[in-house]
Design a protein around this motif. Sequence first.
Motif, PDB file in Angstrom:
ATOM      1  N   ALA A 488      34.995  49.344  37.758  1.00 35.98           N
ATOM      2  CA  ALA A 488      35.473  48.629  38.952  1.00 35.98           C
ATOM      3  C   ALA A 488      34.633  48.984  40.163  1.00 35.98           C
ATOM      4  O   ALA A 488      34.313  48.123  41.002  1.00 35.98           O
ATOM      5  CB  ALA A 488      36.941  48.963  39.205  1.00 35.98           C
ATOM      6  N   ARG A 489      34.258  50.267  40.295  1.00 43.12           N
ATOM      7  CA  ARG A 489      33.433  50.689  41.417  1.00 43.12           C
ATOM      8  C   ARG A 489      32.046  50.053  41.352  1.00 43.12           C
ATOM      9  O   ARG A 489      31.489  49.661  42.369  1.00 43.12           O
ATOM     10  CB  ARG A 489      33.339  52.211  41.406  1.00 43.12           C
ATOM     11  CG  ARG A 489      32.728  52.785  42.637  1.00 43.12           C
ATOM     12  CD  ARG A 489      33.127  54.243  42.798  1.00 43.12           C
ATOM     13  NE  ARG A 489      32.878  55.035  41.618  1.00 43.12           N
ATOM     14  CZ  ARG A 489      33.828  55.583  40.863  1.00 43.12           C
ATOM     15  NH1 ARG A 489      35.093  55.411  41.169  1.00 43.12           N
ATOM     16  NH2 ARG A 489      33.534  56.320  39.803  1.00 43.12           N
ATOM     17  N   ALA A 491      31.323  47.173  39.993  1.00 39.29           N
ATOM     18  CA  ALA A 491      31.418  45.751  40.295  1.00 39.29           C
ATOM     19  C   ALA A 491      31.565  45.484  41.780  1.00 39.29           C
ATOM     20  O   ALA A 491      31.154  44.430  42.278  1.00 39.29           O
ATOM     21  CB  ALA A 491      32.596  45.146  39.533  1.00 39.29           C
ATOM     22  N   LYS A 492      32.142  46.436  42.534  1.00 37.24           N
ATOM     23  CA  LYS A 492      32.352  46.213  43.966  1.00 37.24           C
ATOM     24  C   LYS A 492      31.056  46.282  44.759  1.00 37.24           C
ATOM     25  O   LYS A 492      30.926  45.628  45.794  1.00 37.24           O
ATOM     26  CB  LYS A 492      33.342  47.246  44.505  1.00 37.24           C
ATOM     27  CG  LYS A 492      34.773  47.012  44.054  1.00 37.24           C
ATOM     28  CD  LYS A 492      35.698  48.057  44.633  1.00 37.24           C
ATOM     29  CE  LYS A 492      37.134  47.836  44.181  1.00 37.24           C
ATOM     30  NZ  LYS A 492      38.052  48.866  44.721  1.00 37.24           N
ATOM     31  N   THR A 494      28.013  45.566  43.654  1.00 34.28           N
ATOM     32  CA  THR A 494      26.934  44.842  43.001  1.00 34.28           C
ATOM     33  C   THR A 494      26.804  43.434  43.548  1.00 34.28           C
ATOM     34  O   THR A 494      27.704  42.897  44.197  1.00 34.28           O
ATOM     35  CB  THR A 494      27.172  44.797  41.480  1.00 34.28           C
ATOM     36  OG1 THR A 494      26.012  44.314  40.847  1.00 34.28           O
ATOM     37  CG2 THR A 494      28.332  43.888  41.144  1.00 34.28           C
ATOM     38  N   HIS A 517      36.668  42.346  36.044  1.00 37.34           N
ATOM     39  CA  HIS A 517      36.125  43.057  37.206  1.00 37.34           C
ATOM     40  C   HIS A 517      35.124  42.187  37.958  1.00 37.34           C
ATOM     41  O   HIS A 517      35.093  42.181  39.198  1.00 37.34           O
ATOM     42  CB  HIS A 517      35.454  44.357  36.756  1.00 37.34           C
ATOM     43  CG  HIS A 517      36.428  45.441  36.396  1.00 37.34           C
ATOM     44  ND1 HIS A 517      37.545  45.725  37.129  1.00 37.34           N
ATOM     45  CD2 HIS A 517      36.436  46.316  35.354  1.00 37.34           C
ATOM     46  CE1 HIS A 517      38.207  46.725  36.569  1.00 37.34           C
ATOM     47  NE2 HIS A 517      37.551  47.098  35.488  1.00 37.34           N
ATOM     48  N   ALA A 521      35.478  40.905  41.866  1.00 33.13           N
ATOM     49  CA  ALA A 521      34.466  41.160  42.881  1.00 33.13           C
ATOM     50  C   ALA A 521      33.779  39.891  43.355  1.00 33.13           C
ATOM     51  O   ALA A 521      32.988  39.944  44.305  1.00 33.13           O
ATOM     52  CB  ALA A 521      33.427  42.137  42.336  1.00 33.13           C
ATOM     53  N   LYS A 522      34.055  38.733  42.696  1.00 31.12           N
ATOM     54  CA  LYS A 522      33.469  37.440  43.075  1.00 31.12           C
ATOM     55  C   LYS A 522      31.937  37.495  43.082  1.00 31.12           C
ATOM     56  O   LYS A 522      31.281  37.123  44.052  1.00 31.12           O
ATOM     57  CB  LYS A 522      33.984  36.985  44.440  1.00 31.12           C
ATOM     58  CG  LYS A 522      35.489  36.772  44.494  1.00 31.12           C
ATOM     59  CD  LYS A 522      35.950  36.313  45.856  1.00 31.12           C
ATOM     60  CE  LYS A 522      37.453  36.104  45.881  1.00 31.12           C
ATOM     61  NZ  LYS A 522      37.939  35.651  47.207  1.00 31.12           N
ATOM     62  N   VAL A 523      31.392  37.960  41.970  1.00 28.91           N
ATOM     63  CA  VAL A 523      29.935  38.032  41.810  1.00 28.91           C
ATOM     64  C   VAL A 523      29.561  37.197  40.598  1.00 28.91           C
ATOM     65  O   VAL A 523      30.351  37.044  39.651  1.00 28.91           O
ATOM     66  CB  VAL A 523      29.470  39.499  41.622  1.00 28.91           C
ATOM     67  CG1 VAL A 523      29.716  40.290  42.883  1.00 28.91           C
ATOM     68  CG2 VAL A 523      30.154  40.162  40.440  1.00 28.91           C
TER      69      VAL A 523
END
Length: 923
Positions: A488-489, A491-492, A494, A517, A521-523
């Motif tokens: 999760a970290r 993904a935030k 990136t 994830h 993070a909307k990536v």
Amino acid sequence: MTDTKNPGEKTMGVGQGAKTTLTLKRPVEQGVVRQSFSHGRSKSVVVEKVKRRVLGPGDKPESPSAAPSAPPASAPQASAPAPRPAAQPPRPPQGPSASAQPGRPPLRTQPAPGANLSSPRPAPQGSRPGGVVLRTLTEEEARARATALQDARVREAEERKRAEEEARRRAEREAREKVEREAAEARKREEDARRAFDEEAKRKSEQEARKRFGEDTPAPAAPTGAAASAPRAAQPSAPAPRPEVGAPRVATPRTQTMDAEDDDRRPVRRGPGGSPARPAVPPKPTRAPAGAEKSRGRLTVVTAQSADDERQRSVASFRRRTQRMSGHRHVEAKEKIAREVTIPETISIQELANRMAERAVDVIRMLMKQGQMVKITDVIDADTAQLIAEELGHSVRRVAESDVEEGLFDTADTAEDLQPRPPVVTIMGHVDHGKTSLLDAIRKANVVSGEAGGITQHIGAYQVTSPLGGKITFIDTPGHAAFTAMRARGAKVTDIVVLVVAADDGVMPQTVEAINHARAAKVPLIVAINKIDKPDAKPERVRTELLQYEVQVESLGGDTLEVEVSAKAQTNLDKLLEAISLQAEVLDLKANPDRDAEGTVIEAKLDRGRGPVATVLVQRGTLHVGDIVVAGAEMGRVRALIDDKGSNVEGAGPSFPVEVLGFNGTPEAGDRLAVVESEARAREITDYRQRQKREKAAARSATVRGSLEQMMSQAKTAGRKEFPLIIKGDVSGSVEAIIASLEKLGTDEVQARIIHSGAGGVNESDVTLAETAGAVIIAFNVRANKEARDAAERAGIEIRQYNIIYDLVDDVKAAMGGLLAPVNRETMLGNALIKEIFAVSKVGKVAGCLVTDGTVERGQHVRLIRDNVVIHEGKLATLNRFKDAVNVVQSGQECGMSFENYQDMRAGDVIECYRVEVVQRTL
């Protein structure tokens, strides 16, 4: 029955006892009224009605001279009138002088109580014959008038009592004031007498002093007579006026002596009257200037003769005298000053009172009025403090402790300052799908060989150069289920997520978690289908399974890029880098490098030689050596920056991963890093964050009474057993993952309790803490130093070392399962029916039974059932068949049974025989 016109007015009547007075009497009409009562009773009552004279248009009022001169004396049977209240004005005088006053209306009279009302009223002179006859009063009107008369009398008695009480209180007050005035005058006379006595004593002491020192210096003659009795301050300093010429001089013994002494010294210049003039005043001794400090000591004869200055009243004595003379008048309060009071989230009562310049007792009094019993050291919230400050007339400015973090992050950059930056790509996927191998193939490194068990248990950051010439930053995350927080970290922070899926394994649980994830993070997502070189690889299977999770690749008409790669054969790695560069161009990633650096701590550890080390990904600005940084609750000055290849660098720009050395403590993974201007600002921020951490920890550990569900949960877990642990790991991310995995193992009966955790090796303080708490030390990828090992051996503390998280979780799970209470499992053996009860000497009662089902074994557990109710549970003491003791009796056979410590058996009871097995539970 009589009736008066107005109950409050005074009446005048004609009585037989009147001698010199003349009164008027109204005509009276009499009538008989019959009153009816219950039960058919009735009564006749004589009613008298006093007529009121009605003046006609031609009638004139009586002349004032016809008024009676004095009120008539009341009849003997009438009661004396009550005294008038003191509060009412005095009654005007009566008689000819009173009635003859011009401008006064004629006095209207009414009969006095007890007067003879039956006699006809004489017609006044000048009135017309035959007046108006009033109608007879009804019963209701008579009752109403009687009630009104009674109420008037009661009201008059109450007013009279009130007037008497008021007069008594006024007399008492006047007497008290008189006593106080006399006491004040007596005190004043005593003060004047004391003052006069002091002046006289002072004057006599001055004369005595002059007399004693007169041998060397002649003293001036003291005034006599009335002048001597006057205060010294009232005597004029100029010489007295000369008497008239020829006035005889009165000689006294003192004047004769002084004259003789003056003749012996020098000629005396005499005045016109023959009296000696005032001698020359000798020079006075030098005194201290006004306002100088005077040495005050004990007043004795020596000090009084040798003192250069006169002993005067002290300042404190003068202040007390002033207070006595002023009668302790209240000092006028100063004008209140309204202040702007700064109130934080919590403030003590003492601090609030100081900021308002008010007394703390006033603040406490206001809180007590609101029902709060507090002390001066108690802390109140900001809302209560604001109410108090506003009620006292001050203005309030609310501030929060979190204001120290204002302006630390998220400062907007102008568009002209932004420059392109490299993309940050996170590699995510299921465990053992080849994420680290793929990254090694791209970096041309061999990270996998250094990982324990062949799985990645850390988060790493690297930077490579793409075939197109641009830089790409990769973040490698673990794929194990325990490292959810790490994924999760990653993904935030990136920009692009590369989802690695093995072609021979397909979509797995951690693959689905990585997809979630990335969406959170909307990536954007790029799918890398790995291990296509294997014989059983099925890339189409991966594409199809991804459709179940709404991931549609380009080959199937979607917008998600996918690349088939092989990390082992290094196939299509350039295509993967090109896809990443293409996606980065679409995103148009930019940042401002010319500003203070901001970033995120990817990983943190405690190195034995270098101290706290944090892997930081710079997101904006440039981080330089020597900058003062803040990360979470830790601060420090950057001593060195090390890139992913182990080289020292002077600065790190946007999207550049570096290891930062110089922190005071190990920050936590996921903390945001920022550069501040001074150490004071950094210390202020870290103090606030450390305080917040302590408060949260205290709130978690404190057992507070909450809702009903929380109370039930606490009651349920009150008897829970705890397995204390101390966890030390190489990096904070691994420690976080271990704690999360162990907390999931807990049940309602047993739970792992983490006493202490941290990154770094096991030291002596950890062993001491484990000895105090009776805990087990778990070391993950770290070792204990020599002092810690020796201390552990002395205390008998076990230090368990692991390098694979699987083994750690399994061992702790087995140890926690040992704390579970074993389960007693019952196995049914058979039933027997009691036919007859026999009494055997030295044995007691023996039941003759028939085994109806199964078997009965000696020494096993039995239940005695009577009328389908369990009467007794115990063990089978004896089991006999005929005269022989046997171990087992089969179904259909008869036997004799006796129970341990139980004799109450009856024919017809049923006996159940069962075996109890103890089964050890596991988690």
